[in-house]
Scaffold this active site. Structure first.
Site, PDB file in Angstrom:
ATOM      1  N   ASP A  25       0.853  -1.199   0.000  1.00  0.00           N
ATOM      2  CA  ASP A  25       0.000   0.000   0.000  1.00  0.00           C
ATOM      3  C   ASP A  25       0.884   1.242   0.000  1.00  0.00           C
ATOM      4  OD1 ASP A  25      -1.947   1.884   0.356  1.00  0.00           O
ATOM      5  OD2 ASP A  25      -2.371   1.357   2.449  1.00  0.00           O
ATOM      6  N   ASN A  27       0.035   4.487  -0.544  1.00  0.00           N
ATOM      7  CA  ASN A  27      -0.511   5.774  -0.108  1.00  0.00           C
ATOM      8  C   ASN A  27      -1.186   5.702   1.254  1.00  0.00           C
ATOM      9  OD1 ASN A  27      -2.731   4.336  -0.786  1.00  0.00           O
ATOM     10  ND2 ASN A  27      -3.614   5.852  -2.174  1.00  0.00           N
ATOM     11  N   ASP A  29      -3.753   4.161   2.468  1.00  0.00           N
ATOM     12  CA  ASP A  29      -5.210   4.184   2.648  1.00  0.00           C
ATOM     13  C   ASP A  29      -5.764   2.822   3.078  1.00  0.00           C
ATOM     14  OD1 ASP A  29      -4.939   2.753   0.333  1.00  0.00           O
ATOM     15  OD2 ASP A  29      -6.348   3.956  -0.847  1.00  0.00           O
ATOM     16  N   ASP A  33      -1.934  -1.052  -3.793  1.00  0.00           N
ATOM     17  CA  ASP A  33      -2.166  -0.298  -5.029  1.00  0.00           C
ATOM     18  C   ASP A  33      -1.033  -0.522  -6.027  1.00  0.00           C
ATOM     19  OD1 ASP A  33      -0.134   1.415  -3.908  1.00  0.00           O
ATOM     20  OD2 ASP A  33      -1.730   2.290  -2.664  1.00  0.00           O
ATOM     21  N   ASP A 204     -10.554 -15.001 -16.303  1.00  0.00           N
ATOM     22  CA  ASP A 204     -11.442 -15.424 -15.233  1.00  0.00           C
ATOM     23  C   ASP A 204     -12.556 -16.285 -15.823  1.00  0.00           C
ATOM     24  OD1 ASP A 204     -12.158 -14.909 -12.342  1.00  0.00           O
ATOM     25  OD2 ASP A 204     -14.026 -14.278 -13.288  1.00  0.00           O
ATOM     26  N   GLU A 273      -8.898 -19.891 -16.628  1.00  0.00           N
ATOM     27  CA  GLU A 273      -9.329 -20.588 -15.414  1.00  0.00           C
ATOM     28  C   GLU A 273     -10.496 -21.517 -15.776  1.00  0.00           C
ATOM     29  OE1 GLU A 273     -11.102 -19.394 -11.002  1.00  0.00           O
ATOM     30  OE2 GLU A 273     -11.831 -18.400 -12.785  1.00  0.00           O
TER      31      GLU A 273
HETATM   32  C1  BGC Z   1     -12.276 -15.612  -9.335  1.00  0.00           C
HETATM   33  C2  BGC Z   1     -13.005 -15.275  -8.081  1.00  0.00           C
HETATM   34  C3  BGC Z   1     -14.250 -14.493  -8.460  1.00  0.00           C
HETATM   35  C4  BGC Z   1     -15.071 -15.236  -9.515  1.00  0.00           C
HETATM   36  C5  BGC Z   1     -16.084 -14.352 -10.149  1.00  0.00           C
HETATM   37  C6  BGC Z   1     -13.262 -16.527  -9.989  1.00  0.00           C
HETATM   38  O1  BGC Z   1     -13.044 -17.713 -10.329  1.00  0.00           O
HETATM   39  O2  BGC Z   1     -11.033 -16.211  -9.155  1.00  0.00           O
HETATM   40  O3  BGC Z   1     -12.210 -14.571  -7.178  1.00  0.00           O
HETATM   41  O4  BGC Z   1     -15.031 -14.291  -7.336  1.00  0.00           O
HETATM   42  O5  BGC Z   1     -14.277 -15.732 -10.545  1.00  0.00           O
HETATM   43  O6  BGC Z   1     -15.494 -13.458 -11.031  1.00  0.00           O
HETATM   44 MG    MG Z   2      -3.342   2.280  -1.230  1.00  0.00          MG
END
Ligand code: BGC
Ligand code: MG
Length: 545
Positions: A25, A27, A29, A33, A204, A273
């Site tokens: 992190d 900054n 917060d 980032d 994803d 994935e």
């Molecule tokens: C990602 C998860 C996410 C899901 C929906 C997945 O397989 O790795 O972290 O919640 O897809 O996008």
């Molecule tokens: Mg930050």
């Protein structure tokens, strides 16, 4: 169109997964980032990774912590700016690291302007960009599809008086890939980042893009009886065969379009994935030939079982289905219990983590390493009051969600904020006190630490052509030892790993009687005598011919 060159760096390359919220992190917060990541890229390069995969950094209301995108072509202000991203890519490239980003293309956030327009009426230009369906006569949703995060996959919307589909949160509406305009718009967003200089994508839910056009109900597989490990009894999503809500034949066509686009950019790659009832077959299908995914990411090492018999059975099934496709094997990620605890138990035995790491690095495929696994971090215990993950909040207490693997990275064991960078600001998930002694600063000092083991393992592996590129053939199943032979251009390496808590003996295959030992730096415990290989508890042995 002719293909841009691809130097295949990704075949056998080590991918280091960064979960940006929890890495560093800059900054203060409380949320990690992009500048924080950039500052820590030296660490990743020194570890010996070839690429980083950044979990989503795009504009998002963060209901699923970035896996709900509201603008595919911008960085969320929480993480920084597009210029910060450019600086990150430049620094990575200077260090010889490739940058892969996480494209969440199956669904958007409900805050995405596309969805706002789509839900506004049944006749707007984007009316068909998401999956809308009328209720049945009794008011129920059109079919039995379920959301992974709990309940029906259909959410009622009063504006259109229709249901829309969501495989995850109701704030993650599913895009309708049967509509060519959606496909075109999505390909445009992918191109945007290629132009910016990214080296590849983690896709994803790469088998979720299409749904059955006729919206047929999935067949049930029945409530789990007893301890069937194949069925998740806590989440009824697992009680269906997902025949119609994902992995549709049309998906292949879209993957081909994606590949054709990437093929125009030199040395780029995609890892998809694949979560499916029969993930290994889908991996094979999606990585066959050279016109779909470069690599498929398997869930099969993300479960609790690390016995040699399980691993042998898995690799046997993989080999039967998947002669040529290129896999990516991960031991952990941001969705599962950390391997330190999952395979290592309540008080992880570092010897077991070493043998697991060596096994992963010797398998055919591209290893994916999740941030903090090189430190042997156990799963963090996050109290219910501190939970952030909506999945965990719904499924508590039998399933605690994914926050336990997402707490901040411990850089400095001496600093109050462990060097994560939040200063006085409370980090978005609590720091894990148990990580203090495992912090990078502490392991740096200890030549025997797991971190230093990983560093020498990855450095050593870079010079092992057989391990990077070779084929893989299994030795016979053994109750304690997982063993296989890698082979490349006439050279062979026998790899044997004792995953059990006691010493083991196995037959030495005749051709390897004349082989020489190929030591893995920092990992011993193996010897040869006469016709046998001996392995101490969690020992490993490599023999080269
Ligand atoms: C990602 C998860 C996410 C899901 C929906 C997945 O397989 O790795 O972290 O919640 O897809 O996008
Ligand atoms: Mg930050």
């Amino acid at each position: 169109m002719s293909k841009a060159p691809n130097n295949n760096w990704w075949r056998g390359g080590v991918i280091y997964q960064i979960y940006p919220r929890s890495f560093a992190d800059s900054n203060g917060d409380g949320v990690g980032d992009l500048p924080g990541i950039t500052q820590r890229l030296d660490y990743v390069a020194q570890l010996g990774a070839d690429a980083v995969w950044l979990s989503p950094i795009f504009k998002s209301p963060m209901k699923d912590f970035g896996y709900d995108v509201s603008d595919y072509c911008d960085v969320d202000p929480l993480f920084g700016t597009l210029d910060d991203f450019r600086a990150l890519v430049n620094k990575a490239h200077d260090l010889g690291l490739r940058v892969m980003i996480d494209q969440v293309l199956s669904h958007t956030s409900d805050q995405h302007p596309w969805f706002a327009e789509s839900r506004s009426s049944r006749s707007n230009p984007k009316a068909d960009w998401y999956v809308w369906a009328d209720a049945k006569d009794d008011g129920n949703p059109p079919n039995n599809w379920l959301s992974i995060f709990g309940g029906s996959a259909w959410q009622w919307d009063t504006r259109r008086r229709q249901y829309y589909l969501h495989n995850f949160l109701s704030s993650q509406p599913d895009l309708n890939y049967h509509n060519p305009e959606v496909v075109e718009a999505i390909l445009g967003t992918v191109k945007f980042w290629l132009e910016l200089g990214v080296d590849g994508y983690r896709l994803d839910t790469a088998n979720y893009y299409f749904h059955d056009k006729e919206l047929r109900s999935n067949p049930g597989r029945g409530q789990p009886k007893g301890n069937d490990p194949a069925v998740n009894d806590v989440n009824p999503y697992g009680w269906q065969h997902h025949k119609f809500d994902k992995t549709q034949p049309e998906n292949i066509g879209f993957l081909k379009q994606l590949r054709a686009l990437l093929d125009q950019y030199p040395n780029t790659t995609m890892v998809g994935e694949i979560g499916d009832d029969d993930g290994l077959s889908v991996m094979a299908e999606y990585t066959s030939g050279t016109d779909k995914l470069h690599m498929a990411y398997s869930f099969d090492l993300l479960g609790p079982d690390s016995s040699s018999t399980y691993l042998h059975d898995l690799m046997t099934r993989f080999a039967e289905k998947n002669a040529t496709g290129w896999p990516s094997w991960a031991l952990s990620n941001h969705d599962v219990v950390r391997v330190g605890s999952r395979w290592g138990g309540e008080t992880p035995d570092v010897r077991k983590l070493r043998v697991a790491a060596a096994f992963q690095m010797c398998l055919r495929g591209s290893p994916c390493l999740y941030q903090g696994d090189e430190l042997g971090l156990p799963e963090a215990q996050v109290a219910f009051e501190d939970l952030q993950d909506p999945y965990g909040i719904t499924m508590w207490p039998e399933f605690k969600g994914r926050d336990g693997c997402r707490t901040p990275m411990p850089w400095d064991g001496q600093a109050a904020d462990m060097g994560f960078g939040s200063g006085t600001q409370k980090p978005w998930l609590p720091l894990t006190e148990a990580y203090r002694t495992l912090a990078v600063s502490e392991q740096d000092k200890d030549p025997q630490s797991l971190l230093n083991f990983y560093r020498s393992l990855l450095a050593w592996r870079k010079g092992q052509e057989v391990l990077l590129h070779g084929d893989q053939a299994l030795l016979p199943v053994h109750q304690q030892v997982m063993a296989f032979v890698r082979e490349h251009e006439g050279k062979k390496v026998l790899c044997a790993f004792n995953f059990s808590e006691s010493a083991a003996t196995l037959d030495l295959p005749a051709p390897f009687k004349s082989a020489s030992m190929l030591p893995i730096p920092g990992l011993g415990g193996g010897s040869v005598s006469g016709e046998n290989i001996h392995l101490e508890t969690y020992g490993a042995l490599l023999l080269a011919l």
